[in-house]
Design an enzyme around this catalytic site. Structure first.
Site, PDB file in Angstrom:
ATOM      1  N   ARG A  53       0.813  -1.215   0.000  1.00  0.00           N
ATOM      2  CA  ARG A  53       0.000   0.000   0.000  1.00  0.00           C
ATOM      3  C   ARG A  53       0.850   1.272   0.000  1.00  0.00           C
ATOM      4  NH1 ARG A  53      -5.445  -0.450   1.188  1.00  0.00           N
ATOM      5  NH2 ARG A  53      -6.171  -2.520   0.693  1.00  0.00           N
ATOM      6  N   ARG A  57      -3.043   6.586  -0.027  1.00  0.00           N
ATOM      7  CA  ARG A  57      -3.528   7.723   0.735  1.00  0.00           C
ATOM      8  C   ARG A  57      -2.541   8.402   1.660  1.00  0.00           C
ATOM      9  NH1 ARG A  57      -8.730   5.201   3.223  1.00  0.00           N
ATOM     10  NH2 ARG A  57      -7.161   3.586   3.483  1.00  0.00           N
ATOM     11  N   ARG A  66      -5.965  12.417  -7.199  1.00  0.00           N
ATOM     12  CA  ARG A  66      -7.201  11.629  -7.112  1.00  0.00           C
ATOM     13  C   ARG A  66      -8.451  12.493  -6.896  1.00  0.00           C
ATOM     14  NH1 ARG A  66      -8.615   7.056  -4.661  1.00  0.00           N
ATOM     15  NH2 ARG A  66     -10.636   8.052  -4.889  1.00  0.00           N
ATOM     16  N   ASP A 102      -6.444  -2.509  -7.709  1.00  0.00           N
ATOM     17  CA  ASP A 102      -7.070  -3.109  -6.538  1.00  0.00           C
ATOM     18  C   ASP A 102      -7.431  -4.548  -6.864  1.00  0.00           C
ATOM     19  OD1 ASP A 102      -8.178  -2.191  -3.737  1.00  0.00           O
ATOM     20  OD2 ASP A 102      -9.574  -3.646  -4.552  1.00  0.00           O
ATOM     21  N   TYR A 177     -15.311 -11.312  -0.566  1.00  0.00           N
ATOM     22  CA  TYR A 177     -15.992 -10.038  -0.867  1.00  0.00           C
ATOM     23  C   TYR A 177     -17.272 -10.289  -1.671  1.00  0.00           C
ATOM     24  CZ  TYR A 177     -12.257  -7.089   0.962  1.00  0.00           C
ATOM     25  OH  TYR A 177     -11.370  -6.461   1.798  1.00  0.00           O
TER      26      TYR A 177
HETATM   27  O1  CP3 Z   1       0.053  -1.457  -2.515  1.00  0.00           O
HETATM   28  C1  CP3 Z   1      -0.205  -0.507  -3.267  1.00  0.00           C
HETATM   29  O2  CP3 Z   1       0.184   0.629  -3.035  1.00  0.00           O
HETATM   30  C2  CP3 Z   1      -0.910  -0.780  -4.581  1.00  0.00           C
HETATM   31  C3  CP3 Z   1      -2.310  -0.552  -4.579  1.00  0.00           C
HETATM   32  C4  CP3 Z   1      -3.269  -1.482  -3.840  1.00  0.00           C
HETATM   33  C5  CP3 Z   1      -4.573  -1.031  -3.493  1.00  0.00           C
HETATM   34  N1  CP3 Z   1      -5.275  -2.090  -3.030  1.00  0.00           N
HETATM   35  C6  CP3 Z   1      -5.062   0.338  -3.680  1.00  0.00           C
HETATM   36  C7  CP3 Z   1      -6.124   0.820  -2.794  1.00  0.00           C
HETATM   37  C8  CP3 Z   1      -3.187  -2.827  -3.498  1.00  0.00           C
HETATM   38  C9  CP3 Z   1      -2.012  -3.795  -3.599  1.00  0.00           C
HETATM   39  C10 CP3 Z   1      -4.462  -3.194  -2.989  1.00  0.00           C
HETATM   40  C11 CP3 Z   1      -4.794  -4.583  -2.591  1.00  0.00           C
HETATM   41  C12 CP3 Z   1      -6.014  -4.812  -1.806  1.00  0.00           C
HETATM   42  N2  CP3 Z   1      -7.248  -4.239  -1.938  1.00  0.00           N
HETATM   43  C13 CP3 Z   1      -6.116  -5.801  -0.805  1.00  0.00           C
HETATM   44  C14 CP3 Z   1      -4.990  -6.707  -0.384  1.00  0.00           C
HETATM   45  C15 CP3 Z   1      -3.991  -5.953   0.413  1.00  0.00           C
HETATM   46  C16 CP3 Z   1      -4.272  -5.863   1.879  1.00  0.00           C
HETATM   47  O3  CP3 Z   1      -4.300  -4.727   2.364  1.00  0.00           O
HETATM   48  O4  CP3 Z   1      -4.415  -6.891   2.531  1.00  0.00           O
HETATM   49  C17 CP3 Z   1      -7.416  -5.774  -0.296  1.00  0.00           C
HETATM   50  C18 CP3 Z   1      -7.955  -6.637   0.819  1.00  0.00           C
HETATM   51  C19 CP3 Z   1      -8.121  -4.795  -1.024  1.00  0.00           C
HETATM   52  C20 CP3 Z   1      -9.554  -4.386  -0.890  1.00  0.00           C
HETATM   53  C21 CP3 Z   1      -9.604  -2.972  -0.442  1.00  0.00           C
HETATM   54  N3  CP3 Z   1      -9.493  -1.887  -1.298  1.00  0.00           N
HETATM   55  C22 CP3 Z   1      -9.658  -2.470   0.898  1.00  0.00           C
HETATM   56  C23 CP3 Z   1      -9.807  -3.306   2.138  1.00  0.00           C
HETATM   57  C24 CP3 Z   1      -9.573  -1.069   0.800  1.00  0.00           C
HETATM   58  C25 CP3 Z   1      -9.496  -0.058   1.933  1.00  0.00           C
HETATM   59  C26 CP3 Z   1     -10.769   0.653   2.193  1.00  0.00           C
HETATM   60  C27 CP3 Z   1     -10.485   1.953   2.895  1.00  0.00           C
HETATM   61  O5  CP3 Z   1     -10.757   3.003   2.275  1.00  0.00           O
HETATM   62  O6  CP3 Z   1     -10.023   1.939   4.038  1.00  0.00           O
HETATM   63  C28 CP3 Z   1      -9.492  -0.733  -0.560  1.00  0.00           C
HETATM   64  C29 CP3 Z   1      -9.371   0.625  -1.126  1.00  0.00           C
HETATM   65  C30 CP3 Z   1      -8.030   0.968  -1.663  1.00  0.00           C
HETATM   66  N4  CP3 Z   1      -7.273   0.166  -2.444  1.00  0.00           N
HETATM   67  C31 CP3 Z   1      -7.379   2.208  -1.493  1.00  0.00           C
HETATM   68  C32 CP3 Z   1      -6.175   2.124  -2.213  1.00  0.00           C
HETATM   69  C33 CP3 Z   1      -5.155   3.196  -2.402  1.00  0.00           C
HETATM   70  C34 CP3 Z   1      -7.913   3.384  -0.724  1.00  0.00           C
HETATM   71  C35 CP3 Z   1      -8.950   4.089  -1.542  1.00  0.00           C
HETATM   72  C36 CP3 Z   1      -8.705   5.569  -1.697  1.00  0.00           C
HETATM   73  O7  CP3 Z   1      -7.546   6.031  -1.681  1.00  0.00           O
HETATM   74  O8  CP3 Z   1      -9.701   6.265  -1.895  1.00  0.00           O
END
Ligand code: CP3
Length: 370
Positions: A53, A57, A66, A102, A177
């Site tokens: 990640r 953010r 964004r 994602d 999911y």
């Molecule tokens: O690692 C990176 O920087 C690359 C980008 C990345 C994202 N999601 C971007 C994202 C990666 C590798 C993921 C994988 C992902 N997505 C996983 C596996 C990784 C882990 O953390 O275990 C999972 C379970 C998801 C599903 C998901 N997407 C979740 C649980 C969330 C968080 C929700 C929140 O807002 O708290 C997301 C959203 C997400 N994916 C964001 C980002 C940058 C945040 C959204 C935003 O910035 O508006």
């Protein structure tokens, strides 16, 4: 068009011949990358580090680009998503980029009605819970992955010798999911489906394995030099349930990219009891969360597996001295494994001070290699 199972080879060290001529592993751009040396069980001079990640953010430049654009929408704009992927590499000098995308992107591209709700995570409009729901899942047209491939190609064109890591969700985490309809603490509906209607569960897991394999292949063929499969929520499962309901589907994903010859990392949260099972599905490297010290994880794995991890993300807030002491302990314990890539035990918390990450990368690179 249906996703047909890709050709597989049994060897984890298959030659990179299935890769196109301009791929960084074929033309040699990433040949000397410390990340890839460590993933292959060697000990490079410079200690490789990246952060799960890292693109997201915690960076003000990310929030800036964004503004007003939905999360999944931004993932599907290749130039914007490529820029977000590169931001942490420029700022922190990490040893890898991870594609900004994602785990639910391939679901979206297949036509599933899924959105990412800020602060919550993926939300699926019509949860998948019956045989009819599974049968109605749309096939993924490989052409739909074009924006993902375009993003990866744009990133790789800028990265030089720094490898791009492609990623995908593992069948269990993605299926969870779909079944729950959104994030879940206990994954109760998913486990219910497994035990009450195993055939429906297996059909769903096979479908998710297919779309996730296609997502990984698109990223590697467009230039990614390694892949990571996130089974983030597999820690909710007992080992017998993992073996009975999940292992064969994750194995299909790992086998489905074996012919590409890139290192394959497998990561889960709270999966200390599943480490050998997660290796046995075909992983080359295990990502370890912060609950299991790396020397303990290595002993459980019998010593032969390169590891990635596992700085506790909470320590990013504990001040430089505590963070450095903890990091040195992680490095010492990681010496037990054949190769070690520094990372966090889970993702970068959104409120992390980016300066702490930049300084941590400098600190890790300043430590003498082994
Ligand atoms: O690692 C990176 O920087 C690359 C980008 C990345 C994202 N999601 C971007 C994202 C990666 C590798 C993921 C994988 C992902 N997505 C996983 C596996 C990784 C882990 O953390 O275990 C999972 C379970 C998801 C599903 C998901 N997407 C979740 C649980 C969330 C968080 C929700 C929140 O807002 O708290 C997301 C959203 C997400 N994916 C964001 C980002 C940058 C945040 C959204 C935003 O910035 O508006």
């Amino acid at each position: 068009m249906t996703v047909s199972p890709p050709p597989t080879t049994p060897s984890a060290t298959a030659p990179a011949s299935a890769l196109p001529a301009g791929h960084p592993l074929v033309d040699g751009r990433t040949a000397g990358a410390p990340l890839l040396a460590a993933y292959r069980g060697r000990r490079p001079d410079r200690r490789p580090v990246w952060f799960m990640r890292q693109a997201g953010r915690s960076l003000p430049e990310y929030r800036e680009v964004r503004r007003g654009i939905g999360m999944l929408e931004s993932c599907l704009q290749p130039d914007l998503a490529a820029e977000i992927t590169l931001q942490p590499v420029r700022r922190h000098r990490v040893d890898a980029a991870i594609l900004f995308s994602d785990i639910v992107v391939p679901l979206k591209l297949a036509g599933v009605d899924v959105e990412i709700v800020a602060g919550t995570g993926p939300v699926v409009a019509s949860p998948v819970r019956t045989a009819a729901d599974v049968a109605a899942l749309p096939p993924l047209d490989p052409d739909a992955l074009a924006p993902v491939a375009a993003e990866a190609a744009a990133v790789v064109a800028e990265l030089g010798g720094t490898p791009l890591i492609g990623f995908a969700g593992a069948p269990f985490t993605l299926a969870s999911y779909l079944v729950e309809g959104g994030p879940s603490k206990d994954h109760r509906r998913t486990k219910t489906l497994m035990h009450a209607a195993p055939q429906v569960w297996h059909a769903l897991a096979a479908w998710t394995a297919g779309v996730t394999t296609a997502f990984l292949r698109a990223q590697v063929l467009a230039g990614a030099s390694a892949v990571q499969v996130f089974d983030s929520w597999a820690g909710a499962l007992s080992r017998p349930d993992y073996q009975a309901f999940v292992a064969e589907h994750s194995a299909a994903v790992f086998a489905g990219v074996a012919d590409l010859g890139v290192p394959r990392v497998h990561f889960g949260v709270g999966t200390g009891e599943l480490l050998t099972a997660m290796r046995d599905v075909g992983a080359d490297v295990l990502g370890i969360d912060h609950r299991v010290p790396l020397d303990v994880a290595t002993a459980r794995l019998g010593g032969g597996v390169p590891v990635q991890g596992n700085i506790d993300p909470a320590l990013l807030f504990a001040g430089e001295r505590a963070l450095h002491e903890h990091t040195l302990d992680v490095i010492r314990r990681g010496a037990a494994a054949p190769g070690h890539v520094l990372n966090l035990g889970h993702g970068v918390p959104p409120d992390t001070d980016p300066g702490v990450l930049t300084e941590l990368v400098e600190f890790i690179h300043a430590q003498p290699g082994t």
